[in-house]
Design a protein around this motif. Structure first.
Motif, PDB file in Angstrom:
ATOM      1  N   ASN A   1       0.809  -1.234   0.000  1.00 41.22           N
ATOM      2  CA  ASN A   1       0.000   0.000   0.000  1.00 41.22           C
ATOM      3  C   ASN A   1       0.836   1.275   0.000  1.00 41.22           C
ATOM      4  OD1 ASN A   1       0.996   0.171   2.584  1.00 41.22           O
ATOM      5  ND2 ASN A   1      -0.997   0.097   3.607  1.00 41.22           N
ATOM      6  N   LYS A   2       2.132   1.158  -0.271  1.00 39.00           N
ATOM      7  CA  LYS A   2       3.052   2.290  -0.409  1.00 39.00           C
ATOM      8  C   LYS A   2       3.487   2.921   0.908  1.00 39.00           C
ATOM      9  CE  LYS A   2       1.659   3.789  -5.060  1.00 39.00           C
ATOM     10  NZ  LYS A   2       1.229   4.942  -5.889  1.00 39.00           N
ATOM     11  N   ILE A   3       2.786   2.647   2.028  1.00 35.30           N
ATOM     12  CA  ILE A   3       3.166   3.256   3.303  1.00 35.30           C
ATOM     13  C   ILE A   3       4.484   2.612   3.751  1.00 35.30           C
ATOM     14  CG2 ILE A   3       2.477   3.805   5.650  1.00 35.30           C
ATOM     15  CD1 ILE A   3       0.617   4.956   3.505  1.00 35.30           C
ATOM     16  N   PRO A   4       5.583   3.358   3.778  1.00 33.72           N
ATOM     17  CA  PRO A   4       6.893   2.722   3.936  1.00 33.72           C
ATOM     18  C   PRO A   4       7.225   2.344   5.371  1.00 33.72           C
ATOM     19  CG  PRO A   4       7.161   5.086   3.778  1.00 33.72           C
ATOM     20  CD  PRO A   4       5.690   4.819   3.584  1.00 33.72           C
ATOM     21  N   GLY A   5       8.160   1.421   5.480  1.00 35.19           N
ATOM     22  CA  GLY A   5       8.863   1.188   6.727  1.00 35.19           C
ATOM     23  C   GLY A   5      10.149   1.987   6.694  1.00 35.19           C
ATOM     24  N   PHE A   6      11.043   1.714   7.638  1.00 37.17           N
ATOM     25  CA  PHE A   6      12.277   2.498   7.672  1.00 37.17           C
ATOM     26  C   PHE A   6      13.410   1.702   8.296  1.00 37.17           C
ATOM     27  CE2 PHE A   6       9.995   3.316  11.579  1.00 37.17           C
ATOM     28  CZ  PHE A   6      10.957   3.416  12.569  1.00 37.17           C
ATOM     29  N   THR A   7      14.613   2.111   7.969  1.00 34.91           N
ATOM     30  CA  THR A   7      15.837   1.498   8.480  1.00 34.91           C
ATOM     31  C   THR A   7      16.640   2.531   9.247  1.00 34.91           C
ATOM     32  OG1 THR A   7      16.025  -0.150   6.723  1.00 34.91           O
ATOM     33  CG2 THR A   7      18.070   0.504   7.818  1.00 34.91           C
ATOM     34  N   CYS A   8      17.125   2.160  10.412  1.00 34.75           N
ATOM     35  CA  CYS A   8      18.049   2.992  11.181  1.00 34.75           C
ATOM     36  C   CYS A   8      19.366   2.236  11.307  1.00 34.75           C
ATOM     37  CB  CYS A   8      17.488   3.298  12.574  1.00 34.75           C
ATOM     38  SG  CYS A   8      16.019   4.339  12.565  1.00 34.75           S
TER      39      CYS A   8
END
Length: 274
Positions: A148-155
């Motif tokens: 659905n395009k709502i991203p996750g993220f990486t730290c």
């Protein structure tokens, strides 16, 4: 050196039994398909202090040992979603709306409006609130969400990283695969991980321990394992004794283990290969 891979699963619904966790077996499967292994997993409820402490340990392992950790759940924008805020606190950085995340979330809003045949109103209060799903710790990188395009993220922390994905399997699993194939393709093993073992009757683990230690000492990179059972539906009381590791190492260590076992007066069941 291949880093250790870890998994964090966030959510009261898992710990209460309201939902059964599916991330652990799937992550093991995704790693195994690439010749990799999960080293540890943590479960934590929707408690900000506990989540922050869990993530602080994950970032420390990433920084000090190069660990790669996947965190599933709690990155939404409802009151019980704390993972984004806790990640920032654990890192000691601020939160900010990621520009790429903003673009992707706005695209998703437009897509939904078009699907529903309603006006696209990005300035509507509920749509403005949805942008909170793109508020990440400063310095975070995007993990694309094909669902659905709502991203996750990486730290990132040192040579390691913590990758944050939603709790929904339909979103989380393709995102974990993307991270594995995009960032860690160089770690994928050409030779799959192998286990060889044998079922043993009439022995105690203490009797077999010296042999286990000797096999590990003589064969670098191989782990010897012992899995006792008292009520197996097919074998009853028994021990499954085996070795695991890269195929070439296992193929040397396993015959040595069998030779050592045959010095004892034991009854053997089937041999197993995984």
């Amino acid at each position: 050196m291949t880093p250790h891979f870890g998994l964090i699963i966030v959510g009261d619904e898992i710990l209460s039994g309201k939902r059964a966790d599916k991330h652990l077996p799937k992550t093991i499967e995704l790693l195994g398909a690439r010749g990799l292994q999960l080293a540890y997993a943590d479960y934590v409820g929707d408690d900000p202090e506990r989540i922050t402490a869990t993530l602080a340990r994950a970032f420390a392992a990433a920084r000090e040992n190069g660990d790669v950790v996947f965190s599933c759940g709690g990155i939404g924008a409802t009151p019980d979603d704390h993972t984004r805020q806790c990640a920032a606190k654990a890192l000691g950085v601020e939160l900010a709306l990621h520009p790429t995340a903003k673009t992707l979330i706005l695209e998703r809003m437009a897509d939904v409006a078009k699907e529903q045949g309603t006006p696209y109103e990005p300035d509507r209060d509920d749509n403005i609130h949805r942008l909170n799903m793109g508020v990440f710790p400063v310095g975070a990188e995007i993990i694309p969400n094909p669902y659905n395009k709502i991203p996750g993220f990486t730290c990132r922390a040192g040579q390691g990283a913590v990758h944050f994905v939603p709790g929904f399997p339909v979103m989380a699993w393709p995102m974990i695969e993307w991270a594995l194939d995009t960032h860690y393709a160089h770690l994928h093993q050409k030779s799959p991980y192998t286990e060889k073992s044998v079922i043993i009757f009439g022995s105690m683990e203490a009797m077999l321990t010296p042999l286990m230690l000797a096999i590990e000492a003589a064969h670098a990179g191989v782990k010897v394992f012992s899995l006792p059972s008292v009520d197996h539906p097919e074998y009853g009381r028994h021990i499954e004794l085996g070795v695991k590791g890269a195929p070439e190492a296992v193929n040397l260590a396993y015959p040595a283990m069998l030779a050592g076992l045959h010095k004892f007066d034991l009854k053997f069941g089937p041999e197993l290969v995984r």
